[in-house]
Design an enzyme around this catalytic site. Sequence first.
Site, PDB file in Angstrom:
ATOM      1  N   SER A 105      43.692  36.523  45.204  1.00 10.28           N
ATOM      2  CA  SER A 105      42.902  35.515  44.584  1.00 10.28           C
ATOM      3  C   SER A 105      42.441  36.202  43.137  1.00 10.28           C
ATOM      4  O   SER A 105      42.492  35.509  42.119  1.00 10.28           O
ATOM      5  CB  SER A 105      41.748  34.760  45.088  1.00 10.28           C
ATOM      6  OG  SER A 105      40.813  35.760  45.432  1.00 10.28           O
ATOM      7  N   CYS A 106      41.900  37.280  43.272  1.00 12.96           N
ATOM      8  CA  CYS A 106      41.189  37.835  41.712  1.00 12.96           C
ATOM      9  C   CYS A 106      41.789  39.272  41.442  1.00 12.96           C
ATOM     10  O   CYS A 106      41.847  39.482  40.304  1.00 12.96           O
ATOM     11  CB  CYS A 106      39.621  37.788  42.041  1.00 12.96           C
ATOM     12  SG  CYS A 106      39.206  39.101  43.372  1.00 12.96           S
ATOM     13  N   GLY A 107      42.205  39.935  42.253  1.00  9.56           N
ATOM     14  CA  GLY A 107      42.745  41.255  41.907  1.00  9.56           C
ATOM     15  C   GLY A 107      41.458  42.419  41.484  1.00  9.56           C
ATOM     16  O   GLY A 107      40.486  42.011  42.160  1.00  9.56           O
TER      17      GLY A 107
END
Length: 272
Positions: A105-107
């Site tokens: 989702s965000c890295g």
Amino acid sequence: MLRIRGPAHSTRPDTVAAEEPLEIRLAGKALAVTMRTPGDDFDLVHGFLTTEAVIGSADDVAGLRYCTSVDADGRNTYNVVDVDLAPGVEPPDTALDRNFYTSSSCGVCGKASIDAIRTKTRHDVAGDAVRLPLPTLLALPDRLRAAQQVFDKTGGLHAAGLFTADGELVALREDVGRHNAVDKVVGDAVREGRLPLAGHVLMVSGRASFELTQKAAMAGIPVLAAVSAPSSLAVELAADVGITLVGFLRGDGCNVYTRTERVVLPEQSDQR
């Protein structure tokens, strides 16, 4: 699956996007774990190592291979890749920056990477003289969407496409993680010896985050376009490194936040 549409419901099979962990090792030592859609893993690894400034080109990688990682039935899951850096290439000291764990989702994010991008990128993105006609820019979302084969089956993948300034699609990758899709596109270019990606446009199917802007800068890409909104950090970073950042690219409009002179507007009498 139970499918419900208004008053109607039915039971039917469904195709969902695959998501599995990929562990990246350097000389047998764990460096990162990312949740990704299996496929193009070596591109992903090359792109990740490049955008995290571990390597600068494919020559910095002496070799890479899948390690044995088995499931409950003893089958190789192909979820671990071990990389040997070329002689003279120093491995990163992850203790100084952050834990390289990335979710779909965000890295990876954090203050350490914000500071690092301003000194790590070796490409003159700000000096790129690319010019992009507005009609070409507006056509990119449809071209990206038309090339998404897995999304048509699952509806659950992000896409990243690399385009020339003439709107020609050079490479496209899909993944459950938007950062992985970008790393796969960058990694393809790294393995083919095409960095820096001067004169190109990176088109992404979601929002424009700080991390995607960072990855574009590390690959030398002068234009980053997204169908959704940019974050404040993405705008700040784009301005600092000289990237043209485009958001809300859909239909007949878009917002150009930084380095607006690269977008060539048609002659028009009503400019509002």
